[in-house]
Design a protein around this motif. Sequence first.
Motif, short mmCIF file in Angstrom:
data_model
loop_
_atom_site.label_atom_id
_atom_site.label_comp_id
_atom_site.label_asym_id
_atom_site.label_seq_id
_atom_site.Cartn_x
_atom_site.Cartn_y
_atom_site.Cartn_z
N ARG A 180 -44.21 -52.93 2.08
CA ARG A 180 -44.88 -53.12 0.79
C ARG A 180 -43.86 -53.20 -0.34
O ARG A 180 -44.06 -53.96 -1.31
CB ARG A 180 -45.88 -51.99 0.54
CG ARG A 180 -46.75 -52.26 -0.65
CD ARG A 180 -47.87 -51.25 -0.84
NE ARG A 180 -48.71 -51.71 -1.91
CZ ARG A 180 -48.41 -51.58 -3.19
NH1 ARG A 180 -47.30 -50.95 -3.53
NH2 ARG A 180 -49.20 -52.05 -4.13
N LEU A 181 -42.79 -52.43 -0.25
CA LEU A 181 -41.78 -52.45 -1.30
C LEU A 181 -41.11 -53.82 -1.37
O LEU A 181 -40.81 -54.32 -2.46
CB LEU A 181 -40.73 -51.37 -1.03
CG LEU A 181 -39.68 -51.14 -2.11
CD1 LEU A 181 -40.34 -50.67 -3.40
CD2 LEU A 181 -38.66 -50.11 -1.64
N ARG A 182 -40.89 -54.45 -0.24
CA ARG A 182 -40.32 -55.80 -0.23
C ARG A 182 -41.31 -56.82 -0.78
O ARG A 182 -40.94 -57.74 -1.51
CB ARG A 182 -39.90 -56.20 1.19
CG ARG A 182 -38.58 -55.60 1.65
CD ARG A 182 -38.09 -56.28 2.92
NE ARG A 182 -38.99 -56.01 4.05
CZ ARG A 182 -38.83 -55.01 4.89
NH1 ARG A 182 -37.83 -54.15 4.74
NH2 ARG A 182 -39.69 -54.84 5.89
N ALA A 183 -42.58 -56.67 -0.42
CA ALA A 183 -43.59 -57.67 -0.80
C ALA A 183 -44.05 -57.54 -2.25
O ALA A 183 -44.34 -58.55 -2.90
CB ALA A 183 -44.79 -57.55 0.13
N ALA A 184 -44.11 -56.30 -2.78
CA ALA A 184 -44.66 -56.10 -4.13
C ALA A 184 -43.90 -55.01 -4.86
O ALA A 184 -44.48 -53.99 -5.25
CB ALA A 184 -46.14 -55.76 -4.04
N PRO A 185 -42.61 -55.19 -5.10
CA PRO A 185 -41.81 -54.13 -5.73
C PRO A 185 -42.29 -53.78 -7.14
O PRO A 185 -42.18 -52.62 -7.56
CB PRO A 185 -40.39 -54.71 -5.74
CG PRO A 185 -40.59 -56.20 -5.67
CD PRO A 185 -41.79 -56.39 -4.83
N ASP A 186 -42.82 -54.78 -7.85
CA ASP A 186 -43.22 -54.53 -9.24
C ASP A 186 -44.50 -53.71 -9.35
O ASP A 186 -44.87 -53.27 -10.45
CB ASP A 186 -43.42 -55.86 -9.98
CG ASP A 186 -42.10 -56.59 -10.19
OD1 ASP A 186 -41.05 -55.93 -10.14
OD2 ASP A 186 -42.14 -57.82 -10.38
N SER A 187 -45.18 -53.49 -8.24
CA SER A 187 -46.40 -52.68 -8.29
C SER A 187 -46.09 -51.19 -8.25
O SER A 187 -47.00 -50.37 -8.44
CB SER A 187 -47.34 -53.05 -7.14
OG SER A 187 -46.77 -52.70 -5.89
N TYR A 188 -44.85 -50.83 -8.03
CA TYR A 188 -44.43 -49.42 -8.04
C TYR A 188 -43.96 -49.03 -9.44
O TYR A 188 -43.37 -49.86 -10.16
CB TYR A 188 -43.28 -49.18 -7.07
CG TYR A 188 -43.65 -49.26 -5.60
CD1 TYR A 188 -43.96 -48.12 -4.88
CD2 TYR A 188 -43.68 -50.49 -4.94
CE1 TYR A 188 -44.29 -48.19 -3.53
CE2 TYR A 188 -44.02 -50.57 -3.59
CZ TYR A 188 -44.31 -49.41 -2.90
OH TYR A 188 -44.64 -49.48 -1.56
N GLY A 189 -44.20 -47.80 -9.81
CA GLY A 189 -43.62 -47.28 -11.04
C GLY A 189 -42.11 -47.25 -10.92
O GLY A 189 -41.57 -47.13 -9.82
N PRO A 190 -41.37 -47.34 -12.05
CA PRO A 190 -39.92 -47.44 -11.98
C PRO A 190 -39.24 -46.27 -11.28
O PRO A 190 -38.27 -46.47 -10.54
CB PRO A 190 -39.50 -47.55 -13.45
CG PRO A 190 -40.67 -47.07 -14.24
CD PRO A 190 -41.87 -47.40 -13.43
N GLU A 191 -39.74 -45.05 -11.47
CA GLU A 191 -39.09 -43.89 -10.85
C GLU A 191 -39.31 -43.89 -9.34
O GLU A 191 -38.38 -43.65 -8.56
CB GLU A 191 -39.61 -42.60 -11.47
CG GLU A 191 -39.23 -42.43 -12.93
CD GLU A 191 -39.98 -41.27 -13.58
OE1 GLU A 191 -40.51 -40.42 -12.82
OE2 GLU A 191 -40.04 -41.21 -14.81
#
Length: 448
Positions: free
Chosen positions: A303-314
């Motif tokens: 998921r981090l590879r597919a949608a990194p911008d959906s995570y909060g910066p921290e």
Amino acid sequence: MTIAAILSRLERAETTAVALLEEVQARVAAAGAQAPVARLEWDRAFDQARAADRARQEGAAGPLCGVPLAHKDMFDRAGSVVGFGAHPDAQRRAERTAEVLARLDAAGAVDFGRLQMSEFAMGPTGQNHHHGMPVNPAVPGGVPGGSSSGSGVAVAMGLVPAALGSDTGGSIRIPAACTGVVGFKPSPGLVPRAGAMPLSWTQDVVGPLAASVDCARRVLSVLSAGRTRATSQPPGRLRLAFDDSSLTEGVSARMRAALADLRQQLRAQGHEVVVLDMGWLAHLAEPANVIAISEAATVHADRLRAAPDSYGPEVRARLCQAAGIPAQAYLRARQIRQIAITRAKAEIFAAADLVILPGLADVAPQAAALAGAKGAEIATMIAGMTGLTRPASLLGLPVLTLPVAQTADGPLSVQIMGQRGAEDLIADLAQHLETARRSDLHRGTDPA
């Protein structure tokens, strides 16, 4: 708002499960934006309440029949949306019900919704980039603690007598200490995790945050399918260990005073107080974190590879950094865990039945300290809040967080830790101490 009081009202026919749920609904509405809820599911809850009333009328009431509860937003319920404290894109509709919720359902509990949490259960402060931070009702301006932030706040506000949380490095115990409620982290494997969001599969556990020790152990008994007792018994004479080392050198003067008062109280009750040098436990925080964050990075890799911008910066930064941890470091941390488990048995539990440590260094830190904080500052706060909780997670030990004193700034709590399988012994001592403290408060005094 204890389970015992609720059941007493129901058993004496002073109220019904439906009427109780209506009371809770009114309290949630009155709390407005202060209510730490992520999603409310009143229609299903009222169906459960009506079923609970029928079961009681038919003489088939379970141990939690009609008790209103709500839980951290990380447990699957068939047909319901699970949010994980994350970006809306991460939400999903569950196909099956988590085993812990199914066990509570079978016991007759009424589940009215999901509670706020740190994003993907990562973060001990309770701050959430997407949804903000729940207000701590016990410490004005204080952080609520995380990651089970909404569970601690909901119990502290009196919305529920108990709520499920999860604990990987302190996520039950920290919010319990911050809000002045009871938090019970059981031994790994005692409570099933099927249908619960994973973070660190070798350290994750599910347990209750509750208004009292009695509430916590009633819920834990249901979650563990009766492998722990729902009722207390006198703990007998115990060997109780306190720390005298660098592990606790950073705690506040008032926490030291509370611990000293507690030692005196325990001696007066006939227990043997043992003072040990447990400074080596402080060195376990780093391997515990390496294991947790490495496993979390594995869980989130796709998921981090597919949608990194959906995570909060921290959270995104922590997961990206974890991706760079070499396999050798992860495996070495697991080796350290095995060595530490053996050492704890030989050095700590050979000398003591239970260990008592501070829950936090002091009352909950102020939320203002997070404003504008970045990088190293945030890491320092996280280390300060988890330094006393991570060792038990690495060692896989059961721990109960118990408020033992009230200051002008908020509650002070301790952790009561035992060997694997010692949940009943821990709860017996905690319930005894809780009863004694309530007697002191009734007389207008406080041990601290």
